[in-house]
Structures are given as structure tokens and as C-alpha cells.
Design a protein around this motif. Sequence first.
Motif, PDB file in Angstrom:
ATOM      1  N   UNK A 160       1.052  -1.215  -0.014  1.00  0.00           N
ATOM      2  CA  UNK A 160      -0.003   0.162   0.014  1.00  0.00           C
ATOM      3  C   UNK A 160       0.962   1.087  -0.174  1.00  0.00           C
ATOM      4  N   UNK A 161       0.292   2.276  -0.601  1.00  0.00           N
ATOM      5  CA  UNK A 161       1.248   3.606  -0.734  1.00  0.00           C
ATOM      6  C   UNK A 161       0.192   4.601  -0.466  1.00  0.00           C
ATOM      7  N   UNK A 174       0.044   6.457   8.427  1.00  0.00           N
ATOM      8  CA  UNK A 174       1.150   5.517   8.895  1.00  0.00           C
ATOM      9  C   UNK A 174       0.197   4.679  10.019  1.00  0.00           C
ATOM     10  N   UNK A 175      -0.138   5.433  10.952  1.00  0.00           N
ATOM     11  CA  UNK A 175      -1.117   4.814  11.766  1.00  0.00           C
ATOM     12  C   UNK A 175      -2.068   3.907  11.691  1.00  0.00           C
ATOM     13  N   UNK A 289       6.672   1.861   6.314  1.00  0.00           N
ATOM     14  CA  UNK A 289       7.802   2.816   6.002  1.00  0.00           C
ATOM     15  C   UNK A 289       7.274   4.153   5.886  1.00  0.00           C
ATOM     16  N   UNK A 290       7.555   5.279   6.424  1.00  0.00           N
ATOM     17  CA  UNK A 290       7.202   6.643   6.286  1.00  0.00           C
ATOM     18  C   UNK A 290       8.507   7.220   5.561  1.00  0.00           C
ATOM     19  N   UNK A 291       8.497   7.856   4.424  1.00  0.00           N
ATOM     20  CA  UNK A 291       9.782   8.157   3.747  1.00  0.00           C
ATOM     21  C   UNK A 291       9.415   9.531   3.301  1.00  0.00           C
ATOM     22  N   UNK A 315       4.979  10.738   1.399  1.00  0.00           N
ATOM     23  CA  UNK A 315       4.223   9.289   1.451  1.00  0.00           C
ATOM     24  C   UNK A 315       4.823   8.300   2.210  1.00  0.00           C
ATOM     25  N   UNK A 316       4.435   7.153   2.165  1.00  0.00           N
ATOM     26  CA  UNK A 316       4.696   5.901   2.927  1.00  0.00           C
ATOM     27  C   UNK A 316       4.369   4.662   2.152  1.00  0.00           C
TER      28      UNK A 316
END
Length: 446
Positions: A160-161, A174-175, A289-291, A315-316
Motif C-alpha cells: 500500500x502507498x 502510517x497509524x 515505512x514513512x519516507x 508518502x509511505x
Amino acid sequence: MRLTRYFLPVLKETPAEAKIVSHRLMLRAGMIRQASAGIYSWLPLGYKVLRKIEAIVHQEQQRAGAIPVLMPTIQSADLWRRSGRYEAYGPEMLRITDRHGREMLYGPTNEEQITEMFQAYCGSWRDLPKNLYHIQWKFRDEVRPRFGIMRGREFLMKDAYSFDLDREGATRSYNQMLVAYLRTFERLGLKAVPMRAESGPIGGDLAHEFLILAETGESEVFLDRDLVELSLGERAIDYDDAAQLQEIFDQWTGSYARTDDTHDQALFEAQVPEARRVTARGIEVGHIFYFGTKYSEPLGATVTTREGDKVAVHSGSYGIGVSRLVGAIIEASHDDKGIVWPESVTPFQAGLVNLKQGDAATDAACEALYGKLAAAGLEVLYDDRDVRAGAKFATMELIGLPWRLTVGPRGLKSGTVELTARRGGATEELSPEAAVARLAQIYRGL
Ligand code: 5CA
């Protein structure tokens, strides 16, 4: 399904090449067949489990607000050159040239592709937030594919993105995924714990991996016993409630610290009293991941803010090893006789064993019961082979169906059949109707 008509190539011998129990049991139970190193065909029984896991992952992703799409497995090398990862990814990436000499690759992950797709259609703060996901095959040319489908070269991943305007929005996304993962793994009957992790080639500054605890796990983990006992249970989740999500995040990842060997052992010991420290082994079944703007900047995924400024989106990405989960569940749930499936993913909900195949009265009773079970919407594997009862029991135990119905002449005299739990082996004698009702009740809502 009648076993005589099914395709269930069980093996008597333990395959020598299989080093861990899930690999051995998947081969013995006729779930997979190796096609080449790290590449497997999914035989009917294995495929059924894979599809059930997939269905649960789909449901929980969509509950959390993620939208399903399907991107191709083959991607263009140019796209990866734009993010700078084409060279950086190294020999794990399977590179292909098409007949026109164009460089392509079999996707090991999809950050570039999804970001390109997002930027083609979304340009305003009004388009945010978005979380798109798919369940698609990946290829990573692992140096040492091993443990069957646990570390394959071709494997099925949910990825997922999420796209958000700023760090705050991205934190909520993210959460949402962290909580969705906790629910997903609980439904799969697994004890999964999120652990602060390195982000590796995916990049970014915040990442957690989800480890399920099993003796054969690849990494050693030290954790707080309280975390092992923590569960979401029936707790109602509102995925729009950022405060609730943050509270759950804090509860699972916050002050009950734990560490693996990449983290600071001293910190762990300072935070967790000795009496609560647990050492275990873990299998990584998910990674989030959070990037920030790592991919949106080079790929031009920008939006115009309410104030009219142009900013790169945050995004993540969020992965679940869908095919690895099949093995991970077996690692976590088996005994010396075979697999013990949780009800939520079992390939058949019950097995039906005819103790005296060919005896007219027993055959008729089995047929009648088989019909009633189907009418109640239950998926049953009916062992109608003309073999000894012991062989039928052994097959049922090996393939791990959580419930077995046994029908034989002795019980029929008193109008009963046996219902046996695979886990623990407790047996009850019930009328066929009561047995069907019991099973229907067990599976209601699953
Ligand atoms: N793009 C990110 C998240 S979408 C990503 O690729 N993350 S990952 O590399 O951590 O992979 C996600 C999950 O896929 C892992 O947690 C693991 O469960 C599974 N996985 C990774 N490599 C393999 C493999 N070789 N065989 C089976 N499953 C794998």
C-alpha cells in the motif's frame, strides 16, 4: 469436496531439502511444488489458504480506507532511473530486455510506479489524502532463497502507498496501516508485534516491522511480556479518529520498549524490569515505512496547497508478505502430526472421515451428513477413499483441518457421529444435526 476427486498429493516421507517445519509440512501436505529455486506452484490446498489470507488482508486494508488497484509486474527501467533506484537496487532486481531492446524489470516493489500514477492525476490538496494498494507478485533475486515460500524469489505481497499533504497527515496514514496490520494478524490467529526497524533500500526515517513469534524465526527479539499479551480484541476502531490511532500506536510501540539485536540492549534493560523481559524469535510478516518526499520529489508528485504553494507530497509504503504468511502461520501453529490451521484461513472448515467405506449404511450416513454440511454453507473435505481409518486420520491431521467429523457403524447404532478438535484432540459424540449446528456456529462471522 470428495478426496477421491481432489488433487491432494500428500507425501509420506519427509523431504530432505526442507530445513524448517513449515517447508516440510507444506511439501508433505501437498500445498506447493518447487518450479525452480525460490519459485513455487501453489497446489490446490495451498492456493486455498493463500486466497483466504489474501481476502482477510483485502478486507482489513479497505476497512482502514485503502483503495485496491492492480499494477503490472513488469515495469520500465526508465521509471526507476528517475528515482535513482535502478542502479542502487543491485543484483536483487531481475532485469529484462524486450524485443525492441527496451530495458524492463520484474517489480521488486512499486513505489516508483504508484508515485508516477498519482502525479499523473492528482495535483491539488483536495486530492489528498489517498492510500492505494494492490496484492501482486514480486520478484527479488535473493542470493539464498530458502525455507520454501518463506524466502522465495517470486512471492506475493500486499503493498500500500499513502499520499498526504504533510507530516501530520502522513503520520495518521502510517497509524491507520499499523492498526490495520494489528487487526489483520489477529484475524489470522497470529501474535504479531511491531518493532522499530531500519528502512533499508526503501528509505525514509520511520519504519516498523511486524514480527510474529515462532521458535524458527530468523531474528532474535527481546520484548516486554506485556506487549506479548496485548491485543486489540473486539475494540471498535474508527480509522478517521487520529487521536485513537495515535493512542494505539503509542500503546504498541511506545514506552514498553523492546529491542532486537540491531537496537540498544542497554536501553531495553533500563526500560523493562527483568521479570517482564521475554526473549523470542521472530518472522517478519510485514514492514511499514514513512519516507517523506523521497519518491515524490524526483518523480514530481507535487500538489498545490490551499494557500497556492506547490509542495511535494509526503508518502509511505506498507508491505505484507502474503505468501510468507502461509509458512509463518504454520510455524506458529503445528504439532508433531502436522499443521493446525486457525479457523479463519483453513483450506476446508472440516474434514469428514468415513470409517467403513463401502458399507452401505455408513456410506449413506456420510452422504447425508456431507449434504447437510454443504447446505449449512460449510466447506468440507470428505475422505471417501477406500483406505484404513488410520490413514484417513493421519491425512486429516497432516493437512490440519481444525475440525474432523468421524462416521462409523458403532456410532450410527446410537445415532451419533464424532466431532474432534484438531487442537487438543477433544472429541464429542453428537447427533449429525447437532454437529452441523456446532460447526455452523463456530464459523459464523469468520
Ligand atoms: N515497498 C515496501 C513496502 S510495500 C517493501 O517492499 N517492503 S519489504 O521489503 O519489507 O517487503 C514487505 C514484506 O514482504 C516483508 O515484510 C516480508 O513479509 C515480505 N517479503 C519480502 N521479501 C520476501 C521474500 N523474498 N519472500 C517472501 N516474502 C518476502
